[in-house]
Scaffold this active site. Structure first.
Site: not given
Ligand code: MOS
Length: 759
Positions: A473, A652-653, A723, A726
């Site tokens: 990530t 960080n775009p 964040g 997800e």
């Molecule tokens: Mo992520 S599915 O909350 O590790």
């Protein structure tokens, strides 16, 4: 001594390329299974060929006769490892199933023996020769099988509350416009590029574990608990992780078995699960079914939202995602009645998979919203606008910030939504029906206690240490950016160490909390370093004596006072009485106590946020998809997708964009490709490898546009970060499904959408 003005590219908010990119693309990055360990032995699992019953007989004679075989662990000879409390219930384990502790078989693919040999080839050969006799019973594979049992999520977990407000049934009955529809989502497996590996090496009574992990402190403490040893004797190393998505967050049953094998042999042991085996030994996203009812006035104002979700889990564990806790917050519903239920079948225990609660529940809600827009003859963006809210429809609490409609406006403009002809089937291009659809993306903002150490040395270099993880990530990079900015250093002067349970404890790389929590603790540690440096510099006799500490600045490796006075870092550090300043910081989210840091050190996730605090904290996005459906073959193509997202401060775009882009591609996969097929007779995963588990490839995703909508939120955390790891794959499947309806007039309510459903 870096004396130059730091590159502006280093700061928070700059699109810095990953600092670990070169190591990754050149192969220098060592993933846990790459770690050279001398005198290694190799383990291979033997897994159950039935889904329910018992091991009646185990014959290992032929396997033991294979040259190079060193040991075979089974329920007959292995010391029992303790089952762990589930991660989702505050423990560290992925399941309460403890293989080799008895003869019971809970699911297909359960570990029934572990063969260890001098070579991987010998272990694999011997594993194939272990003969297992079963007392088999008929398994229940899923929703449609007889023999499942169902219970309410709220009855198995005190933490889960089914959102309810008002008299939803009555409001639904009385409203003039309604939708009542059922939706289904399939089983999915993470299939990370990097396989699930474990290497265990003992040195006396100290155990070192190399394993890709989203939470090294949980793995350390969990395995210590299973083996009944002191956690201080266990070290977990996971410096690089090649894809996880939730699958490497909790402790799976394999690790303690490998540790036990290594202890018996007095030799390090490495296990790499095959992709097929991982489907049953690790976790997955379980299939879900939903009934959603929405009711509105003729002007589009919502009156009622009723949602019942069913989720598959294993026999012994009530794992569930309960996404109604999020979906019930999305609009000014008027009244709400929702319920999540768990259905126990003869399957391995499911677990976290990228946006676990939101992916299935928001898919159902956002498809139902599109159906309601059709019933109202209203533009689907307008329907969302009319029901946008800045308050929780359940409790009345305000959102800390919510920029949903700005996301819709920006994405709609970029997409060209105003040129959409509303009638289904009315947009065509040669032999292709063209469909445009949209949906909302959302993900709760989470934080967790975090600790870190920052050391600033006289040579102008900083060392950052925390047991966070980079699961692909960009955590290494944003950690370096944060410290570079706070200490006025060029990015190259910051070294980041992570993925080691000997470092200060940091939270699970889950729930999209890491950038917020990590930046918060690093800012705190850097501020402590600065304060010490500044105080020393302004003391009588100090290099900046007479200046006010609070007016000083750190820039380009120099300490600067107003009026042009300045001093090199080395001199300032010398004045502080040392060549280096080192500070350890503990950051606690509001409402957390000092003991929560102790819990973190014991492997407790401690994630909070979303709906829990004084304000609702969520990130939002709007996704627009164009599909083309061929009028003769019904082939479905996705020429373009546009997503606009507001997630607070973007550190960080470049890495943010990558996360959102990857999320949307995943969403396209969820909509059109991904499903683990379960054999209903044997409760077995059929397409359990990357040859048969379909995911989108480049040719499936020609154009992805990510728009980062500026948003400032001072409430969520000191870093202002919401964040977004997800966020991107929530809503995509609904947007795409809505586009397929617009193209064809056919409403499909089961994922993935495949062309045979359109014939
Ligand atoms: Mo992520 S599915 O909350 O590790």
């Amino acid at each position: 001594m870096p004396d130059a003005v730091p590159s502006p590219q280093a700061n928070m908010g700059a699109p810095v390329p990953r600092i670990d990119a070169r190591a990754k693309v050149t192969g220098a990055a060592r993933y846990p299974a790459d770690e050279p360990v001398p005198h290694l032995a190799y383990a291979v699992c033997v897994t159950s060929a039935i889904a329910r019953g018992h091991v009646a007989r185990l014959d290992t004679a032929a396997a033991r006769a294979v040259p190079g075989v060193l040991d075979i662990l089974s329920h007959e000879n292995a010391r029992h490892v303790k089952a762990l409390k589930m991660f989702s219930q505050g423990g560290t384990g992925s399941t309460s199933i403890a293989p080799l502790s008895d003869t019971r078989i809970w699911h297909d693919g359960q570990i029934v023996a572990l063969v260890v040999a001098d070579s991987f080839e010998a272990a694999r050969e011997a594993a194939s020769l272990v003969e297992v006799g079963y007392a088999a019973e008929t398994p229940s594979a899923g929703f449609d099988a007889p023999g499942t049992t169902t219970e309410a999520a709220a009855s198995v977990s005190k933490k889960h509350k089914d959102p309810q407000v008002g008299q939803a049934e009555q409001a639904y009955a009385a409203a003039p416009v309604k939708v009542d529809a059922r939706y289904a989502t399939p089983t999915q497996h993470h299939n990370p590029m990097e396989l699930f590996s474990t290497t265990c090496a003992w040195s006396g009574d100290e155990l070192t574990i190399h394993e890709p992990s989203q939470f090294v402190y949980a793995l350390k403490n969990g395995v210590a608990e299973q083996l009944g040893i002191d956690p201080a004797k266990v070290r977990v190393l996971s410096r690089y992780v090649g894809g996880a998505f939730g699958s490497k967050a909790s402790v799976t049953p394999r690790t303690a078995l490998v540790a036990e094998a290594a202890r018996r042999l007095g030799r390090p042991v490495r296990l790499v699960l095959t992709r097929q085996q991982a489907c049953g030994i690790c976790t997955y996203r379980a299939e879900t079914r939903h009934r959603v009812r929405l009711a509105a006035e003729r002007d589009g104002r919502l009156r009622a939202y009723l949602h019942e979700g069913h989720e598959i889990t294993s026999r012994p564990d009530a794992y569930f995602v309960g996404g109604n806790a999020s979906s019930a917050r999305m609009y000014a519903f008027g009244s709400v009645a929702t319920r999540a239920l768990v259905v126990h079948a003869d399957r391995n225990t499911p677990g976290f998979m990228r946006s676990p609660p939101e992916v299935p529940y928001i898919y159902a809600l956002e498809t139902a919203m599109d159906e309601l827009a059709v019933a109202l003859a209203m533009d689907p963006v307008e329907l969302r606008r009319r029901n946008d809210t800045q308050r929780d429809p359940i409790t009345g609490k305000p959102y800390s910030s919510r920029s949903l409609m700005r996301c819709y406006d920006e994405a709609a403009r970029a997409f060209g939504w105003s040129r959409r002809s509303p009638r289904p089937g009315s947009m065509q291009d040669g032999d292709w029906w063209v469909g445009w659809g949209c949906a909302t993306a959302t993900y709760p903002t989470h934080v967790a206690p975090a600790t870190a150490r920052v050391r600033l040395a006289a040579d102008g270099r900083a060392l950052v240490q925390l047991a966070a993880h980079d699961i692909g990530t960009g955590t290494y990079t944003v950690a370096a950016q944060t410290v570079a900015e706070r200490l006025g250093l060029p990015l190259e002067a910051v070294q980041v160490e992570m993925g080691d349970s000997r470092l200060p404890a940091a939270p699970v790389s889950g729930g999209s909390n890491v950038t917020a929590s990590t930046c918060a603790v690093l800012m705190q540690a850097c501020d402590a370093v600065r304060a010490r440096l500044f105080r020393a510099a302004v003391r009588p006799g100090g290099p900046l004596a007479g200046a006010q500490a609070e007016t000083l600045e750190l820039r380009g490796g120099r300490l600067l006072a107003p009026g042009g006075r300045g001093v090199a870092l080395a001199e300032a550090l010398g004045a502080a009485g040392a060549g280096t300043i080192e500070e350890y910081a503990e950051w606690l989210p509001p409402g957390k106590k000092a003991e929560d840091v102790q819990k973190l050190y014991k492997g407790g996730a401690g994630i909070s946020g979303g709906t829990e605090g004084e304000r609702l904290m969520f990130a939002f996005g709007a996704e627009f998809v164009e599909v083309r459906v061929h009028r003769r073959t019904r082939e479905i193509r996705v020429p373009r997708i546009v997503g606009a997202f507001a997630a607070g401060r973007i550190v960080n775009p470049r890495t943010a964009r990558s996360q959102l882009l990857g999320g949307m591609v995943w969403g396209i996969g969820s909509a059109l490709h991904e499903a683990t097929e379960v054999d209903p007779r044997h409760a077995r995963y059929v397409n359990n490898d990357l040859a048969e588990y379909l995911i989108p490839v480049n040719a499936d995703v020609p154009q992805v546009d990510v728009i980062l909508v500026p948003e400032t939120d001072a409430f969520v955390n000191p870093a202002g970060v919401k964040g977004l790891g997800e966020l991107g794959n929530v809503g995509t499947a609904a947007a795409l499904s809505n586009a397929v309806f617009h193209a064809t007039g056919r409403r499909l309510r089961e994922l993935p959408i495949r062309l045979d459903q359109l014939l």
